[in-house]
Structure formats: C-alpha cells, structure tokens
Design an enzyme around this catalytic site. Structure first.
Site, mmCIF file in Angstrom:
data_model
loop_
_atom_site.group_PDB
_atom_site.id
_atom_site.type_symbol
_atom_site.label_atom_id
_atom_site.label_comp_id
_atom_site.label_asym_id
_atom_site.label_seq_id
_atom_site.Cartn_x
_atom_site.Cartn_y
_atom_site.Cartn_z
ATOM 1 N N PRO A 292 0.827 -1.209 0.000
ATOM 2 C CA PRO A 292 0.000 0.000 0.000
ATOM 3 C C PRO A 292 0.861 1.259 0.000
ATOM 4 C CG PRO A 292 0.088 -0.944 2.202
ATOM 5 C CD PRO A 292 0.820 -1.902 1.299
ATOM 6 N N ARG A 294 -0.671 4.871 -1.388
ATOM 7 C CA ARG A 294 -1.691 5.896 -1.190
ATOM 8 C C ARG A 294 -2.452 5.718 0.130
ATOM 9 N NH1 ARG A 294 -4.155 8.334 -5.508
ATOM 10 N NH2 ARG A 294 -3.441 6.625 -6.823
ATOM 11 N N CYS A 362 1.678 29.314 -14.988
ATOM 12 C CA CYS A 362 1.331 29.861 -16.298
ATOM 13 C C CYS A 362 0.890 28.767 -17.263
ATOM 14 C CB CYS A 362 2.510 30.640 -16.851
ATOM 15 S SG CYS A 362 2.874 32.036 -15.799
ATOM 16 N N TYR A 391 1.315 11.172 -3.530
ATOM 17 C CA TYR A 391 1.469 11.611 -4.918
ATOM 18 C C TYR A 391 1.282 13.115 -5.088
ATOM 19 C CZ TYR A 391 1.110 6.617 -5.387
ATOM 20 O OH TYR A 391 1.313 5.276 -5.230
HETATM 21 C C1 LIG Z 1 2.428 2.541 -7.160
HETATM 22 C C2 LIG Z 1 2.702 1.157 -6.725
HETATM 23 C C3 LIG Z 1 2.210 0.709 -5.505
HETATM 24 C C4 LIG Z 1 1.333 1.520 -4.606
HETATM 25 O O1 LIG Z 1 0.117 1.848 -5.173
HETATM 26 P P1 LIG Z 1 -0.975 2.642 -4.290
HETATM 27 O O2 LIG Z 1 -2.081 2.841 -5.230
HETATM 28 O O3 LIG Z 1 -0.328 3.909 -3.878
HETATM 29 O O4 LIG Z 1 -1.312 1.769 -3.142
HETATM 30 C C5 LIG Z 1 2.552 -0.572 -5.121
HETATM 31 N N1 LIG Z 1 3.340 -1.358 -5.889
HETATM 32 C C6 LIG Z 1 3.832 -0.936 -7.069
HETATM 33 C C7 LIG Z 1 4.705 -1.827 -7.848
HETATM 34 C C8 LIG Z 1 3.527 0.321 -7.519
HETATM 35 O O5 LIG Z 1 4.010 0.728 -8.704
#
Ligand SMILES: *Cc1c(COP(=O)(O)O)cnc(C)c1O
Length: 433
Positions: A292, A294, A362, A391
């Site tokens: 995880p 996000r 801009c 992000y």
């Molecule tokens: C971006 C990513 C995550 C995390 O994704 P979330 O949507 O932020 O939970 C996990 N593993 C890989 C390989 C990713 O590229």
C-alpha cells in the site's frame, strides 16, 4: 462531515487537522503548506500489519510503496511500525538507506532500472529486486556475477486483470510498460531463462493491478491467477515460488462519493482465497506481500493555501486563485483528480458558491478543481484541500521556479518540520554559468 478522519472544528470556527488549527499553522509556517498526521499514518500501518497476523498467521510483510511520499521522516515512521518498503529508483533507495532503513526489508521495483541503480541495489544489499524484463534480468545476472553476489528476485507479472480504474493508472493488462505477460507465455519463458542463470535466485512473483481500487474482486482474481501460474511453474519447471507480492492500489476517500474498504478487509478476503486456492492446487502457502502506498499516507495529508484574487466572470465561472497549484499538486492536471475543499477560516459557513480553484502557474490547465462547492472566498482566506498526503509532494516540480513547500508532521498535537520550505537560493544551487 469531512473526508478526513484527522479533520475537526475548533471554537474559533477554524478547521483543525490532527488537533491543530490549520489557519494558525498556515500563518506561522506560510503557504502552500503540507500537513501530515503521523498518528493516522501509524494507525494505517498497523491496520495492514495486524491484518497479516490475524488472517494469515503473520506469514507476510507489508511494504510501504514509498513513491507515494518519500522523505527521511516517513521511512523512519514505517520502519518503527515494522513495515518494509518498496522503492522505484536510486533516489528513493538512497533516502530509505539514509533514514536507517534495514536493506533486507527494501524491495527494489521499476520498469527501467539503470545499470548504476542495479549496482547500487546490489551493493546496498536490498532484500529483493523485482525484475521487470529480460534485458534487466541478464544485466542483473552479469552485474551480480562481477560483484560475486546472488540476487534474490521477484518477477513483475501482468496478470491481465481489469481493475476498473482510470486508464492512466491501470497497470495489469497486456498493454502496459510494466512487467511480463502471462497470456503470451512471456512470463513463463523468463522464469525458465532465470533458472539457468547462476547469479539470480527466483524467489517470488509480483503483480500490481492498478490504483485507487474500491473492489475486493480484482485482488482475489489476481491472487487466483498468480497461484495458478505458481502451480504451473512448480509442475513444469520444478521451481518453488515462495513469495507472492500482490501489490498495492487500495482506494482512499478523496470526495464524499468515494467508498473505500477497511484496509484489513483486503487481507481478510485475499488470505481466504489464497488458502483455498493453494489447497486445491496442492501448493504450500506462500509468503504474502502487500504494497500500500496511497492508503498509508493520502488521507493523513492536507494542503493549505492562501487565496489571492477571486475572479468572477459573469455567466462563465468564478476563479478562486491560490498561491500553489500544479507545481505542488499535479494530480488534477494529470487525472482530473477530485478533492474536497474547505475554507479553513470559515469552516462553519455554508458552502454557497460553486467555483473553479486555480493555481498560480502559467498554464490554463493549472487547476485544482472545477465545480467545487465552497464557502464564499476572499483574498487572504486559507483554503484547505484534503487527502493530499500521497502523490503530491513526491510529484512536486519547480515549474515557474516555485520553491517546494514545507511539510509538517503532526504527532500527538505537536508539529515539526520534516521537509523545509525551499528558498530562492535552493532553486539556483545547481545552476552554473
Ligand atoms: C504505485 C505502486 C504501488 C502503490 O500503489 P498505491 O495505489 O499507492 O497503493 C505498489 N506497488 C507498485 C509496484 C507500484 O508501482
């Protein structure tokens, strides 16, 4: 009332975040300003970690996907909570190691790792390298050979799952730059090739089916598909895969209509499916990894801006312009991402206006939201945007030579600066004539 658990209202009619007055923090530390609730981040980490203990006998590891927000402080926090991390670049790896993160709990991802990054990963002793493709596999094997090492690897697999999400963030299908495909036999072939190489050791498989997913079904489906493939590898190649990394992508609440699932539910449902499927296929239970990103940090973040001009164009729209924008939050311009907005110093007022929140860059597309319901905005108001912990800082740019904002971490009612606001001098520190 708010999409964030960390939000509240005090007796001055001001928005609070993690118990502190957002208006006062904005005055003291200036804006734009990112706030993060450390207690909520820790709570999120624990929910994932304990779900593996509870539903899967602790036979797994939660990796924080640190591209969501990478800084010394966050690596320290997730380390204290017993998580591992995934990194996708030499820079993230350097930050994690600088924070004292144990290398063996670092997973190194990326669809186009450079030779220099692979050498750095091998030197650092990262726990796993998640190999994306054949070019990388042979490069890694020869680098490891030169260095007298054997790399423990996973393969990034495209399981072909449609996770019902935005095209830009859908990564499990054949048409994806990430990984090797199951359907075409590409994944099988690369594992066969790897088994003939001396300086890589195939430990596991990885998939990541998308982001901001609100369903359990795609994760269950991915687990079944991956386990079926693990059985095929065992039967046809005699290779035992002991780790299954199911990626991240668990959804969070940005606006009221978003309906996230409690984070421990993922492990509850996935572990059920994994146990059943392994039984049916005669497989030993693999170690499960979740990644995880996000869902660990997004809801624990808030951005505060100061409102500048409010431009009403009769019969067209009203622009409320703030002192930040796409340089500190590119998610609207990238995905038309939706957010919940509040005027922090007018929190009890009715949201009587429908406005467009614009940034100061801009670019006409530099917006933070359209059709935003908001209290009546005036110059000097503090505008708060929720769910900005992921992000945002990690995607920040210096467009228009805007210095990156500061990040405050709030713990038990006390704030501290974990990333300083950049100065104008910082902006030119690498410039030469
Ligand atoms: C971006 C990513 C995550 C995390 O994704 P979330 O949507 O932020 O939970 C996990 N593993 C890989 C390989 C990713 O590229």
């Amino acid at each position: 009332m708010f999409v964030s658990k960390s939000a509240g209202v005090n007796d001055k009619n001001h928005l609070t975040f993690a118990g502190l007055d957002v208006v006062e923090l904005a005055k003291e530390y200036q804006t734009p300003l990112y706030l993060m609730d450390e207690n909520l981040i820790r709570e999120n980490c624990r929910l994932y970690r304990t779900s593996i203990e509870k539903y899967y006998d602790g036979n797994g590891l939660v990796l924080y996907a640190s591209k969501a927000f990478s800084s010394l402080a966050i690596y320290r926090i997730v380390m204290e909570e017993g998580l591992g991390v995934d990194v996708v670049s030499g820079g993230e790896l350097f930050t994690a190691i600088s924070a004292g993160f144990p290398a063996e709990k670092i997973y190194f991802h990326g669809n186009n790792k450079t030779e220099q990054e692979l050498v750095y990963a091998l030197e650092s002793g990262v726990g796993r390298i998640v190999v994306d493709n054949l070019t990388e596999l042979s490069m890694l094997n020869s680098l490891a050979k030169t260095m007298g090492k054997t790399a423990d690897i996973l393969f990034r697999i495209k399981p072909g799952i449609d996770a019902h999400t935005h095209d830009f963030i859908m990564t499990g299908q054949i048409d994806s730059k990430f990984g090797v495909a199951l359907e075409t036999g590409e994944a099988f072939d690369i594992i066969k090739t790897a088994s003939t190489l001396e300086n890589v050791h195939v430990v596991g498989l990885h998939c990541h089916i998308g982001s901001q997913i609100f369903d359990l079904a795609p994760f269950e489906e991915a687990a079944k598909v991956m386990l079926t493939f693990i059985a095929k590898i065992k039967n046809e190649l005699g290779i035992t895969i002991t780790e299954l990394n199911l990626g991240g992508g668990f959804g969070i609440q940005y606006v009221e209509s978003d309906t996230p699932i409690a984070y421990d539910k993922y492990m509850e449902s996935v572990s059920g499916v994994v146990k059943e499927t392994c039984k049916a296929l005669g497989l030993a239970l693999p170690k499960i990894l979740l990644e995880p990103g996000r869902s660990i940090v997004a809801s624990a973040g808030l951005t505060a801006y100061t409102v500048g001009n409010v431009k009403n164009i009769p019969d067209v729209r009203t622009y409320v312009s703030v002192d930040g924008g796409m340089a500190d939050n590119p998610r609207y311009i990238l995905y038309q991402a939706e957010y919940d907005f509040e005027i922090a110093n007018k929190i009890g007022d009715e949201k009587s206006e429908t406005v467009t929140v614009a940034g100061r860059c801009c670019e006409s597309g530099d917006l933070l939201g359209e059709n935003v319901h908001l209290q009546k905005a005036e110059a000097g108001d503090i505008l708060a945007v929720f769910s900005t912990g992921a992000y945002q800082y990690s995607m920040a740019s210096h467009y228009n030579r805007l210095p990156n904002p500061a990040v405050l971490m709030i713990k038990d009612g006390k704030e501290r600066v974990v990333i300083k606001r950049e100065s104008y001098e910082d902006l030119i520190k690498n410039d030469l004539y």
